[in-house]
Scaffold this motif. Structure first.
Motif, mmCIF file in Angstrom:
data_model
loop_
_atom_site.group_PDB
_atom_site.id
_atom_site.type_symbol
_atom_site.label_atom_id
_atom_site.label_comp_id
_atom_site.label_asym_id
_atom_site.label_seq_id
_atom_site.Cartn_x
_atom_site.Cartn_y
_atom_site.Cartn_z
ATOM 1 N N PHE A 83 88.108 83.842 50.196
ATOM 2 C CA PHE A 83 89.253 83.927 51.104
ATOM 3 C C PHE A 83 90.368 82.967 50.687
ATOM 4 N N SER A 84 91.579 83.260 51.127
ATOM 5 C CA SER A 84 92.745 82.459 50.760
ATOM 6 C C SER A 84 92.714 81.046 51.341
ATOM 7 N N ASP A 85 91.858 80.789 52.334
ATOM 8 C CA ASP A 85 91.756 79.431 52.883
ATOM 9 C C ASP A 85 90.750 78.579 52.112
ATOM 10 N N GLY A 86 90.212 79.132 51.012
ATOM 11 C CA GLY A 86 89.281 78.388 50.182
ATOM 12 C C GLY A 86 87.821 78.666 50.474
ATOM 13 N N HIS A 87 87.521 79.370 51.553
ATOM 14 C CA HIS A 87 86.123 79.647 51.909
ATOM 15 C C HIS A 87 85.563 80.739 50.996
ATOM 16 N N SER A 88 84.369 80.475 50.444
ATOM 17 C CA SER A 88 83.762 81.485 49.568
ATOM 18 C C SER A 88 82.245 81.331 49.486
ATOM 19 N N THR A 89 81.631 80.715 50.490
ATOM 20 C CA THR A 89 80.195 80.431 50.393
ATOM 21 C C THR A 89 79.302 81.436 51.103
ATOM 22 N N GLY A 90 79.865 82.434 51.755
ATOM 23 C CA GLY A 90 79.037 83.399 52.480
ATOM 24 C C GLY A 90 78.708 84.629 51.652
ATOM 25 N N LEU A 91 77.450 85.034 51.673
ATOM 26 C CA LEU A 91 77.020 86.289 51.048
ATOM 27 C C LEU A 91 76.803 87.307 52.161
ATOM 28 N N TYR A 92 77.589 88.360 52.155
ATOM 29 C CA TYR A 92 77.499 89.401 53.170
ATOM 30 C C TYR A 92 76.518 90.458 52.679
ATOM 31 N N SER A 93 75.254 90.339 53.088
ATOM 32 C CA SER A 93 74.260 91.348 52.690
ATOM 33 C C SER A 93 74.575 92.649 53.417
ATOM 34 N N TRP A 94 74.064 93.742 52.867
ATOM 35 C CA TRP A 94 74.290 95.033 53.522
ATOM 36 C C TRP A 94 73.701 95.014 54.933
ATOM 37 N N ALA A 95 72.536 94.414 55.094
ATOM 38 C CA ALA A 95 71.913 94.333 56.426
ATOM 39 C C ALA A 95 72.790 93.531 57.377
ATOM 40 N N TYR A 96 73.372 92.411 56.903
ATOM 41 C CA TYR A 96 74.227 91.592 57.761
ATOM 42 C C TYR A 96 75.498 92.357 58.135
ATOM 43 N N LEU A 97 76.087 93.069 57.192
ATOM 44 C CA LEU A 97 77.282 93.851 57.522
ATOM 45 C C LEU A 97 76.977 94.901 58.588
ATOM 46 N N ARG A 98 75.823 95.532 58.501
ATOM 47 C CA ARG A 98 75.430 96.493 59.545
ATOM 48 C C ARG A 98 75.294 95.790 60.892
ATOM 49 N N GLU A 99 74.697 94.596 60.868
ATOM 50 C CA GLU A 99 74.470 93.823 62.099
ATOM 51 C C GLU A 99 75.768 93.441 62.784
ATOM 52 N N ILE A 100 76.803 93.107 62.012
ATOM 53 C CA ILE A 100 78.060 92.634 62.608
ATOM 54 C C ILE A 100 79.128 93.717 62.691
ATOM 55 N N ASP A 101 78.758 94.973 62.471
ATOM 56 C CA ASP A 101 79.721 96.070 62.533
ATOM 57 C C ASP A 101 80.483 96.010 63.863
ATOM 58 N N PRO A 102 81.810 95.850 63.811
ATOM 59 C CA PRO A 102 82.589 95.738 65.053
ATOM 60 C C PRO A 102 82.475 96.941 65.983
ATOM 61 N N GLU A 103 82.100 98.093 65.462
ATOM 62 C CA GLU A 103 81.977 99.293 66.290
ATOM 63 C C GLU A 103 80.604 99.436 66.937
ATOM 64 N N SER A 104 79.651 98.610 66.542
ATOM 65 C CA SER A 104 78.306 98.675 67.107
ATOM 66 C C SER A 104 78.115 97.539 68.095
ATOM 67 N N PRO A 105 77.693 97.834 69.329
ATOM 68 C CA PRO A 105 77.460 96.761 70.296
ATOM 69 C C PRO A 105 76.300 95.886 69.833
ATOM 70 N N SER A 106 76.511 94.571 69.888
ATOM 71 C CA SER A 106 75.473 93.628 69.473
ATOM 72 C C SER A 106 75.644 92.327 70.242
ATOM 73 N N PRO A 107 74.606 91.842 70.906
ATOM 74 C CA PRO A 107 74.723 90.593 71.643
ATOM 75 C C PRO A 107 74.886 89.389 70.731
ATOM 76 N N ALA A 108 74.545 89.507 69.438
ATOM 77 C CA ALA A 108 74.624 88.380 68.516
ATOM 78 C C ALA A 108 76.044 88.197 67.990
ATOM 79 N N ARG A 109 76.960 89.082 68.330
ATOM 80 C CA ARG A 109 78.294 89.074 67.756
ATOM 81 C C ARG A 109 79.336 88.925 68.850
ATOM 82 N N PRO A 110 80.277 87.968 68.683
ATOM 83 C CA PRO A 110 81.343 87.841 69.673
ATOM 84 C C PRO A 110 82.323 88.999 69.547
#
Length: 115
Positions: A83-110
């Protein structure tokens, strides 16, 4: 978790992922940054859940709107976004992307406010 069939990153807007089951997920750049799976961001989200008045860290190298500088595939299980703010330490696994999908309701996601 199956790998996506197509990944399209628009550096100034967001990431579109097409999955093998025919669904499509879209993640804005701001949302991806906020939901980074890195240890420091997980800790910050936990602190914010406990105390909504938590002070957010200032962006380190950001000048202008947040955007993706570049991205790279990690094996056949994840994508790493710089990212342009210098952050680059996160690995977005396919499973994690599914988990945080903004269109899917999830209690773990704000909810995605203004992203």
């Amino acid at each position: 978790m199956d790998a996506p069939t197509d990944i399209d990153l628009k550096k100034d807007r967001g990431l579109t992922v097409r999955w093998a089951d025919g669904t499509t997920s879209y993640y804005s750049i701001a949302y991806l940054r906020r939901m980074s799976p890195s240890a420091d961001m997980r800790q910050l989200r936990e602190e914010m859940a406990r105390n909504p008045l938590t002070v957010l860290p200032a962006g380190s190298a950001a000048s202008g709107p947040l955007h993706a500088v570049h991205a790279e595939l990690v094996g056949n299980y994840a994508i790493k976004i710089h990212f342009s703010d210098g952050h680059s330490t996160g690995l977005y696994s396919w499973a994690y992307l599914r988990e945080i999908d903004p269109e899917s309701p999830s209690p773990a996601r704000p909810p995605e406010h203004g992203a």
